[in-house]
Design a protein around this motif. Structure first.
Motif, short mmCIF file in Angstrom:
data_model
loop_
_atom_site.label_atom_id
_atom_site.label_comp_id
_atom_site.label_asym_id
_atom_site.label_seq_id
_atom_site.Cartn_x
_atom_site.Cartn_y
_atom_site.Cartn_z
N ALA A 117 36.16 61.52 29.58
CA ALA A 117 35.66 62.06 30.84
C ALA A 117 36.71 62.00 31.95
O ALA A 117 36.46 62.47 33.05
N GLY A 118 37.86 61.42 31.66
CA GLY A 118 38.92 61.32 32.67
C GLY A 118 39.44 59.90 32.77
O GLY A 118 39.39 59.14 31.81
N THR A 119 39.89 59.55 33.97
CA THR A 119 40.38 58.20 34.23
C THR A 119 39.74 57.66 35.50
O THR A 119 39.27 58.43 36.35
N VAL A 120 39.74 56.34 35.62
CA VAL A 120 39.19 55.67 36.80
C VAL A 120 40.16 54.58 37.20
O VAL A 120 40.59 53.80 36.34
N ASN A 121 40.50 54.53 38.47
CA ASN A 121 41.36 53.44 38.96
C ASN A 121 40.49 52.22 39.23
O ASN A 121 39.41 52.33 39.83
N GLY A 122 40.94 51.08 38.75
CA GLY A 122 40.20 49.84 38.94
C GLY A 122 41.15 48.67 38.95
O GLY A 122 42.35 48.84 39.18
N ILE A 124 42.02 44.69 37.02
CA ILE A 124 41.80 43.59 36.10
C ILE A 124 42.30 42.37 36.86
O ILE A 124 43.50 42.22 37.08
N GLY A 125 41.37 41.57 37.31
CA GLY A 125 41.73 40.48 38.21
C GLY A 125 42.22 41.07 39.52
O GLY A 125 41.55 41.87 40.14
N GLU A 126 43.43 40.73 39.89
CA GLU A 126 44.02 41.24 41.13
C GLU A 126 44.95 42.43 40.89
O GLU A 126 45.46 43.01 41.84
N GLN A 127 45.19 42.77 39.63
CA GLN A 127 46.14 43.84 39.33
C GLN A 127 45.43 45.19 39.18
O GLN A 127 44.36 45.27 38.58
N SER A 128 46.06 46.22 39.71
CA SER A 128 45.53 47.57 39.58
C SER A 128 45.68 48.03 38.14
O SER A 128 46.65 47.68 37.45
N TYR A 129 44.70 48.83 37.68
CA TYR A 129 44.71 49.31 36.31
C TYR A 129 44.05 50.69 36.27
O TYR A 129 43.07 50.93 36.98
N ARG A 130 44.59 51.57 35.45
CA ARG A 130 44.02 52.91 35.28
C ARG A 130 43.27 52.95 33.95
O ARG A 130 43.88 52.93 32.88
N PHE A 131 41.94 52.98 34.02
CA PHE A 131 41.08 52.97 32.84
C PHE A 131 40.84 54.39 32.35
O PHE A 131 40.60 55.29 33.15
N VAL A 132 40.85 54.59 31.05
CA VAL A 132 40.38 55.83 30.45
C VAL A 132 38.86 55.71 30.40
O VAL A 132 38.32 54.68 29.99
N LEU A 133 38.16 56.76 30.84
CA LEU A 133 36.70 56.76 30.88
C LEU A 133 36.14 57.57 29.72
O LEU A 133 36.51 58.73 29.53
N VAL A 134 35.25 56.95 28.95
CA VAL A 134 34.59 57.61 27.82
C VAL A 134 33.12 57.82 28.18
O VAL A 134 32.43 56.87 28.56
N ALA A 135 32.67 59.06 28.07
CA ALA A 135 31.25 59.37 28.22
C ALA A 135 30.62 59.14 26.85
O ALA A 135 30.76 59.98 25.95
N GLY A 136 29.98 58.01 26.68
CA GLY A 136 29.46 57.62 25.38
C GLY A 136 28.22 58.38 24.97
O GLY A 136 27.31 58.58 25.76
N SER A 137 28.20 58.82 23.72
CA SER A 137 27.01 59.47 23.17
C SER A 137 26.31 58.56 22.17
O SER A 137 25.12 58.72 21.90
N ALA A 138 27.03 57.60 21.61
CA ALA A 138 26.46 56.63 20.67
C ALA A 138 27.33 55.37 20.71
O ALA A 138 28.50 55.42 21.10
N HIS A 139 26.74 54.28 20.31
CA HIS A 139 27.49 53.02 20.27
C HIS A 139 26.82 52.07 19.29
O HIS A 139 25.67 52.28 18.88
N LYS A 140 27.54 51.02 18.94
CA LYS A 140 26.98 49.97 18.09
C LYS A 140 27.49 48.64 18.59
O LYS A 140 28.70 48.42 18.70
N LEU A 141 26.55 47.76 18.91
CA LEU A 141 26.87 46.39 19.26
C LEU A 141 26.84 45.60 17.96
O LEU A 141 25.81 45.56 17.28
N TRP A 142 27.95 45.00 17.61
CA TRP A 142 28.05 44.32 16.32
C TRP A 142 27.51 42.90 16.43
O TRP A 142 27.60 42.27 17.48
#
Length: 170
Positions: A117-122, A124-142
């Motif tokens: 779906a794009g990227t999102v700036n965020g 991790i702790g105090e450091q800037s990070y550019r996250f890849v954003l996934v529009a999830g259609s399915a998932h599995k919690l193991w």
């Protein structure tokens, strides 16, 4: 001739044991993009399918969806994240509805199927990070992996389940 049929049947059965769960399957598999490709060119990957896995770092409940921050880990053949000490990065997954943060807690393994779906700036702790954003259609919690308790008795390695009789701990 019957021996070759038995071998073929055994191979088919074993192959079925390591396949990805139905909710995470995608055809053709070759269309799924790896993280390394998307992280280098996220804008050109918009709308493309991915199946990524990892360990949950954070869970945020939003108005109509839940956001998982996931530390990327490679997938095993059956879709389970392969535990290791190294990661290519992190991604955010937006999944519809409410996923309880008590269950989708940090440290749990998850696999997500969706589209870029794009990227999102965020951060991790105090450091800037550019996250890849996934529009999830399915998932599995193991399921959580349970630790096996091993105790050392009298300086010798002797798992408790192999002990012939209970021994007092030092």
């Amino acid at each position: 001739m019957p021996k070759s049929w038995l071998i073929l049947l055994a191979l088919v059965w074993l192959t079925g044991c390591v396949s990805v769960p139905d909710e995470l399957s995608y055809e053709p598999e070759s269309a799924l993009l790896p993280y390394s490709t998307v992280s280098q060119h996220p804008d050109s990957a918009k709308g493309q399918p991915v199946r990524w896995s990892g360990v949950i770092a954070a869970t945020r409940v939003l108005a109509e969806q839940t956001e998982l921050e996931v530390v990327l880990l490679p997938l095993k053949a059956n879709g389970v994240p392969q535990q290791q000490e190294k990661s290519e990065g992190r991604f955010l997954a937006h999944l519809p509805g409410l996923l309880d943060p008590s269950l989708y807690a940090p440290g749990r393994s998850v696999t997500v199927l969706g589209t870029i779906a794009g990227t999102v700036n965020g951060k991790i702790g105090e450091q800037s990070y550019r996250f890849v954003l996934v529009a999830g259609s399915a998932h599995k919690l193991w399921p959580q992996v349970k630790d096996v308790e091993v105790r050392y008795v009298n300086g010798c390695f002797e798992p408790l389940w192999l002990s012939p009789r209970p021994r007092p701990l030092p």
